[in-house]
Write a protein that holds these residues in place. Structure first.
Motif, PDB file in Angstrom:
ATOM      1  N   LEU A  83       3.548   8.675   4.159  1.00  0.00           N
ATOM      2  CA  LEU A  83       2.281   7.964   4.315  1.00  0.00           C
ATOM      3  C   LEU A  83       1.789   7.719   2.896  1.00  0.00           C
ATOM      4  O   LEU A  83       1.491   8.666   2.162  1.00  0.00           O
ATOM      5  CB  LEU A  83       1.290   8.829   5.075  1.00  0.00           C
ATOM      6  CG  LEU A  83      -0.092   8.216   5.250  1.00  0.00           C
ATOM      7  CD1 LEU A  83      -0.120   7.340   6.493  1.00  0.00           C
ATOM      8  CD2 LEU A  83      -1.155   9.285   5.359  1.00  0.00           C
ATOM      9  N   LEU A  84       1.748   6.471   2.470  1.00  0.00           N
ATOM     10  CA  LEU A  84       1.375   6.169   1.083  1.00  0.00           C
ATOM     11  C   LEU A  84      -0.144   6.162   0.936  1.00  0.00           C
ATOM     12  O   LEU A  84      -0.872   5.977   1.912  1.00  0.00           O
ATOM     13  CB  LEU A  84       1.962   4.824   0.670  1.00  0.00           C
ATOM     14  CG  LEU A  84       3.496   4.732   0.775  1.00  0.00           C
ATOM     15  CD1 LEU A  84       3.989   3.410   0.212  1.00  0.00           C
ATOM     16  CD2 LEU A  84       4.173   5.899   0.070  1.00  0.00           C
ATOM     17  N   ASP A  85      -0.580   6.374  -0.264  1.00  0.00           N
ATOM     18  CA  ASP A  85      -2.011   6.320  -0.585  1.00  0.00           C
ATOM     19  C   ASP A  85      -2.832   7.246   0.299  1.00  0.00           C
ATOM     20  O   ASP A  85      -3.903   6.881   0.780  1.00  0.00           O
ATOM     21  CB  ASP A  85      -2.540   4.873  -0.446  1.00  0.00           C
ATOM     22  CG  ASP A  85      -1.663   3.903  -1.220  1.00  0.00           C
ATOM     23  OD1 ASP A  85      -1.273   4.254  -2.353  1.00  0.00           O
ATOM     24  OD2 ASP A  85      -1.337   2.823  -0.683  1.00  0.00           O
ATOM     25  N   TRP A  86      -2.302   8.441   0.535  1.00  0.00           N
ATOM     26  CA  TRP A  86      -3.056   9.416   1.318  1.00  0.00           C
ATOM     27  C   TRP A  86      -4.291   9.817   0.528  1.00  0.00           C
ATOM     28  O   TRP A  86      -4.213  10.170  -0.640  1.00  0.00           O
ATOM     29  CB  TRP A  86      -2.176  10.643   1.599  1.00  0.00           C
ATOM     30  CG  TRP A  86      -2.868  11.720   2.363  1.00  0.00           C
ATOM     31  CD1 TRP A  86      -3.265  11.693   3.660  1.00  0.00           C
ATOM     32  CD2 TRP A  86      -3.245  13.007   1.875  1.00  0.00           C
ATOM     33  NE1 TRP A  86      -3.846  12.865   4.024  1.00  0.00           N
ATOM     34  CE2 TRP A  86      -3.857  13.695   2.950  1.00  0.00           C
ATOM     35  CE3 TRP A  86      -3.119  13.660   0.640  1.00  0.00           C
ATOM     36  CZ2 TRP A  86      -4.344  14.995   2.817  1.00  0.00           C
ATOM     37  CZ3 TRP A  86      -3.603  14.953   0.510  1.00  0.00           C
ATOM     38  CH2 TRP A  86      -4.205  15.610   1.599  1.00  0.00           C
ATOM     39  N   THR A 122       2.554   3.160  13.211  1.00  0.00           N
ATOM     40  CA  THR A 122       3.576   2.122  13.138  1.00  0.00           C
ATOM     41  C   THR A 122       4.395   2.348  11.875  1.00  0.00           C
ATOM     42  O   THR A 122       3.944   3.006  10.945  1.00  0.00           O
ATOM     43  CB  THR A 122       2.959   0.711  13.113  1.00  0.00           C
ATOM     44  OG1 THR A 122       2.025   0.654  12.037  1.00  0.00           O
ATOM     45  CG2 THR A 122       2.242   0.403  14.406  1.00  0.00           C
ATOM     46  N   ILE A 123       5.580   1.804  11.890  1.00  0.00           N
ATOM     47  CA  ILE A 123       6.480   1.935  10.739  1.00  0.00           C
ATOM     48  C   ILE A 123       6.462   0.632   9.951  1.00  0.00           C
ATOM     49  O   ILE A 123       6.595  -0.455  10.520  1.00  0.00           O
ATOM     50  CB  ILE A 123       7.921   2.238  11.205  1.00  0.00           C
ATOM     51  CG1 ILE A 123       7.982   3.561  11.969  1.00  0.00           C
ATOM     52  CG2 ILE A 123       8.882   2.241  10.009  1.00  0.00           C
ATOM     53  CD1 ILE A 123       7.660   4.795  11.158  1.00  0.00           C
ATOM     54  N   ASP A 124       6.246   0.779   8.663  1.00  0.00           N
ATOM     55  CA  ASP A 124       6.319  -0.366   7.760  1.00  0.00           C
ATOM     56  C   ASP A 124       7.395  -0.039   6.710  1.00  0.00           C
ATOM     57  O   ASP A 124       8.121   0.942   6.865  1.00  0.00           O
ATOM     58  CB  ASP A 124       4.942  -0.604   7.122  1.00  0.00           C
ATOM     59  CG  ASP A 124       4.803  -2.019   6.567  1.00  0.00           C
ATOM     60  OD1 ASP A 124       5.794  -2.770   6.602  1.00  0.00           O
ATOM     61  OD2 ASP A 124       3.710  -2.356   6.094  1.00  0.00           O
ATOM     62  N   TRP A 125       7.467  -0.839   5.675  1.00  0.00           N
ATOM     63  CA  TRP A 125       8.571  -0.679   4.727  1.00  0.00           C
ATOM     64  C   TRP A 125       8.099  -0.668   3.302  1.00  0.00           C
ATOM     65  O   TRP A 125       7.134  -1.350   2.957  1.00  0.00           O
ATOM     66  CB  TRP A 125       9.599  -1.803   4.947  1.00  0.00           C
ATOM     67  CG  TRP A 125      10.095  -1.765   6.352  1.00  0.00           C
ATOM     68  CD1 TRP A 125       9.605  -2.477   7.409  1.00  0.00           C
ATOM     69  CD2 TRP A 125      11.096  -0.897   6.866  1.00  0.00           C
ATOM     70  NE1 TRP A 125      10.256  -2.120   8.569  1.00  0.00           N
ATOM     71  CE2 TRP A 125      11.175  -1.148   8.261  1.00  0.00           C
ATOM     72  CE3 TRP A 125      11.928   0.073   6.313  1.00  0.00           C
ATOM     73  CZ2 TRP A 125      12.063  -0.461   9.095  1.00  0.00           C
ATOM     74  CZ3 TRP A 125      12.815   0.743   7.126  1.00  0.00           C
ATOM     75  CH2 TRP A 125      12.878   0.478   8.502  1.00  0.00           C
ATOM     76  N   LYS A 129       2.230   3.738   8.764  1.00  0.00           N
ATOM     77  CA  LYS A 129       0.888   3.142   8.761  1.00  0.00           C
ATOM     78  C   LYS A 129       0.169   3.625  10.010  1.00  0.00           C
ATOM     79  O   LYS A 129       0.784   3.750  11.076  1.00  0.00           O
ATOM     80  CB  LYS A 129       0.968   1.608   8.816  1.00  0.00           C
ATOM     81  CG  LYS A 129       1.582   0.991   7.588  1.00  0.00           C
ATOM     82  CD  LYS A 129       0.523   0.635   6.577  1.00  0.00           C
ATOM     83  CE  LYS A 129       1.176  -0.070   5.396  1.00  0.00           C
ATOM     84  NZ  LYS A 129       0.341  -0.031   4.204  1.00  0.00           N
ATOM     85  N   ARG A 130      -1.099   3.870   9.886  1.00  0.00           N
ATOM     86  CA  ARG A 130      -1.866   4.187  11.096  1.00  0.00           C
ATOM     87  C   ARG A 130      -1.849   2.971  12.008  1.00  0.00           C
ATOM     88  O   ARG A 130      -1.839   1.835  11.526  1.00  0.00           O
ATOM     89  CB  ARG A 130      -3.303   4.512  10.724  1.00  0.00           C
ATOM     90  CG  ARG A 130      -3.460   5.865  10.119  1.00  0.00           C
ATOM     91  CD  ARG A 130      -4.912   6.024   9.676  1.00  0.00           C
ATOM     92  NE  ARG A 130      -5.036   7.168   8.817  1.00  0.00           N
ATOM     93  CZ  ARG A 130      -4.580   7.199   7.568  1.00  0.00           C
ATOM     94  NH1 ARG A 130      -3.975   6.156   7.047  1.00  0.00           N
ATOM     95  NH2 ARG A 130      -4.699   8.292   6.852  1.00  0.00           N
ATOM     96  N   LYS A 131      -1.920   3.202  13.297  1.00  0.00           N
ATOM     97  CA  LYS A 131      -1.921   2.082  14.243  1.00  0.00           C
ATOM     98  C   LYS A 131      -3.119   1.188  13.980  1.00  0.00           C
ATOM     99  O   LYS A 131      -4.222   1.684  13.817  1.00  0.00           O
ATOM    100  CB  LYS A 131      -1.955   2.607  15.677  1.00  0.00           C
ATOM    101  CG  LYS A 131      -0.572   2.437  16.278  1.00  0.00           C
ATOM    102  CD  LYS A 131      -0.467   2.301  17.728  1.00  0.00           C
ATOM    103  CE  LYS A 131       0.827   1.569  18.022  1.00  0.00           C
ATOM    104  NZ  LYS A 131       1.603   2.241  19.043  1.00  0.00           N
ATOM    105  N   GLY A 132      -2.869  -0.119  13.898  1.00  0.00           N
ATOM    106  CA  GLY A 132      -3.966  -1.055  13.688  1.00  0.00           C
ATOM    107  C   GLY A 132      -4.238  -1.369  12.229  1.00  0.00           C
ATOM    108  O   GLY A 132      -5.057  -2.218  11.934  1.00  0.00           O
ATOM    109  N   GLU A 133      -3.541  -0.660  11.315  1.00  0.00           N
ATOM    110  CA  GLU A 133      -3.739  -0.943   9.888  1.00  0.00           C
ATOM    111  C   GLU A 133      -3.030  -2.198   9.476  1.00  0.00           C
ATOM    112  O   GLU A 133      -1.926  -2.457   9.951  1.00  0.00           O
ATOM    113  CB  GLU A 133      -3.197   0.218   9.043  1.00  0.00           C
ATOM    114  CG  GLU A 133      -4.282   1.047   8.405  1.00  0.00           C
ATOM    115  CD  GLU A 133      -3.690   2.149   7.541  1.00  0.00           C
ATOM    116  OE1 GLU A 133      -3.103   1.829   6.492  1.00  0.00           O
ATOM    117  OE2 GLU A 133      -3.810   3.318   7.933  1.00  0.00           O
TER     118      GLU A 133
END
Lengths: 133, 394
Positions: free
Chosen positions: A99-102, A114-117, A129-133
């Motif tokens: 999780l980036l930028d925690w 959700t999974i991003d890249w 990513k949190r859902k909806g971000e």
């Protein structure tokens, strides 16, 4: 934010190639239908070697996570604290993703994500990513 | 599979200690040889009677050492056992290997040994990197260290069962109380309170530095044989009343707190059934405690408490000196010394044979002389587990 370039084996190469294409690509056993993870030559359920690629949807729930405070390598000194999460995807597959930028806010086991890249020069890796971000 | 025919047939007849803590200038091999020599002397047998030697896992040599192998340890002990072996990583095969050799009559006496100069040599438990390069794909996520893997499980248990630092503090402090009764312990004379625990730095949150076992220099060895031979030796010993072994050989990432087939659950069910005991029969537990959370997970998986009762159950008044479930009475790996499964197993034998000085159960106020002690040995990240039910013999 990059950590270390993954060491990629002949077994794990298809997964990392999938990451480069921003896909969660795994093997599905052609004999019993089970999705195989970690990557391997045989299906650990039925021991068949026949498999086909399957792409799982980029969403799941956080099984658990760790906030790394100690830099276990000198190059991590300016990266801590950072979050390593274990994410349950469909079909019983669990992967690691950062999780980036925690910013210190509460995460919860079981939280839908959700999974991003994140693209680096030579490889891409899944991030959360949190859902909806 | 029932192992009932193996109940009460094997014994631990010798325990070997060495100087421990911070002992600079010594090789890991020297701690192995000293520990085995002392274990042989404790058992009262000559080295020529030793016909099997097992070493705990192989590590990369540090502190200028040469590679540590069972060949080297046997050579330096001047023994030629018919069976020698060493685990390559953290599996826990020594118990079944030993029993197999003794039950079949292939061997008479088996030594199991661990030695390291981990503290002076500053051993690292980060195997995801070698020379700054990833050894697999975990480092790509910054997932470094064994501690991070345990922290992942600990966090899940927090959110699922309501445990947390308030519980791990109790384990940490209880074991420190025990260590303060053990002159051999690294933390002897160093009491710990709530404030001290919370002052400890977060390493892999939710775990702190004080949740992790520190490195030790030193060694530890035990001698196993049959109960018939143990009797003939004429010294106090501990009988193996029950045992179990189970592996969950999956990546640490795939281990789940909720798993009904967890290795600790399977091994302990087998051991308790074989021994014919319930939890109420257990006088103390000596548990593998690489982390405070490992103690919690082991007691939970062994069925000493229901998962949701963790906060009520794991209190220093219960686990510490004078409590009704003494746990890790030497201080354990957290506060005594880290010799893998031989830290708990050695302490169980010493307690059952009445050689624990100020911390001896039955002598210490509010305690009862133990007749049954349950031990655990845990390998890797909950991936390999053995349970031993030991009973006072002789």
């Amino acid at each position: 934010m990059d950590f270390f370039e993954p060491r990629i084996s002949a077994d794990t190469a298809p997964f990392w190639e999938g990451c480069r294409a921003h896909e969660l690509r795994f093997q599905r056993c052609k004999h019993c239908g089970k999705v195989r993870w970690p990557a391997g030559y045989l299906c650990p359920d039925c021991l068949s070697e026949e498999s086909e690629p399957v792409v799982l949807p980029p969403e799941g729930t956080i099984y658990s996570y760790v906030v790394m405070h100690k830099p276990f390598h000198p190059s991590l000194a300016d990266k801590v604290p950072y979050v390593v999460a274990a994410v349950d995807l469909a079909e019983g597959v669990r992967i690691l993703a950062n999780l980036l930028d925690w910013d210190g806010e509460d995460l919860r086991c079981g939280m839908p994500v959700t999974i991003d890249w994140q693209d680096s020069e030579t490889y891409s890796r899944p991030i959360v990513k949190r859902k909806g971000e | 599979m029932s192992f009932d025919h193996l109940k009460d047939r094997f014994a631990i007849v010798g325990v070997g200690y060495t100087p421990q803590g911070k002992i600079p200038g010594r090789t890991a091999v020297s701690f192995h040889t000293e520990a085995v020599r002392n274990a042989l002397a404790d058992a009262g047998i000559g080295k020529e009677e030793l016909d099997a030697l097992f070493l705990y896992r192989h590590f990369d040599a540090i502190a200028g050492d040469y590679d540590v192998t069972a060949f080297t340890v046997a050579e330096q002990l001047g023994v030629r056992p018919s069976v020698i072996g060493q685990e390559t990583y953290c599996t826990r095969g020594w118990l079944f290997n030993s029993i197999g050799l003794l039950a079949s009559g292939l061997c008479r006496y088996v030594a199991v040994s661990y030695g390291d100069n981990a503290r002076s040599g500053r051993r690292s438990f980060v195997k995801e990197l070698a020379g700054g390069k990833a050894t697999d794909d975990l480092a790509a996520f910054g997932d470094l260290s064994t501690m991070a893997k345990y922290a992942m499980q600990a966090r899940r248990a927090m959110d699922t069962y309501g445990t947390g630092p308030e519980v791990w503090k109790e384990i940490s402090i209880a074991q420190r109380q025990w260590a303060c009764l053990n002159t051999r312990a690294a933390m002897y004379g160093k009491p710990l309170d709530d404030e001290g625990y919370y002052a400890s730095a977060l390493v892999a949150e939710p775990l702190r530095l004080l949740d992790a076992t520190p490195n030790s220099d030193g060694g530890r060895a035990i001698i196993l044989t049959t109960v018939e031979r143990a009797k003939a030796l004429g010294r106090p010993y501990a009988v193996l009343r029950g045992f179990g072994s189970a592996n969950q050989p999956v990546s640490p990432l795939r281990i789940s707190v909720e798993d009904e087939d967890a290795a600790a659950k399977r091994a302990s069910r087998a051991a308790f059934a074989m021994a014919g005991i319930t939890h109420a029969d257990v006088d103390a537990c000596e548990l593998y405690d690489c982390f405070t959370y490992t103690v919690e997970a082991t007691l939970r998986d062994y069925g000493f408490f229901r998962p949701q009762e963790v906060r009520d159950f794991l209190r220093r008044e219960r686990l510490g000196p004078g409590g009704d479930l003494p746990v890790n009475t030497s201080g354990g790996m957290l506060s005594e010394a880290y010799f893998m499964g031989l830290t708990p197993v050695a302490e169980a034998v010493m307690q059952l044979t009445g050689r624990c000085g100020d911390r001896q159960l039955g002598v210490l106020a509010g305690t009862k002389a133990p007749s049954i002690i349950v031990c655990s040995d845990n390998g890797a990240v909950f991936q390999s587990h053995i349970t031993l039910v030991l009973e006072r013999g002789g």
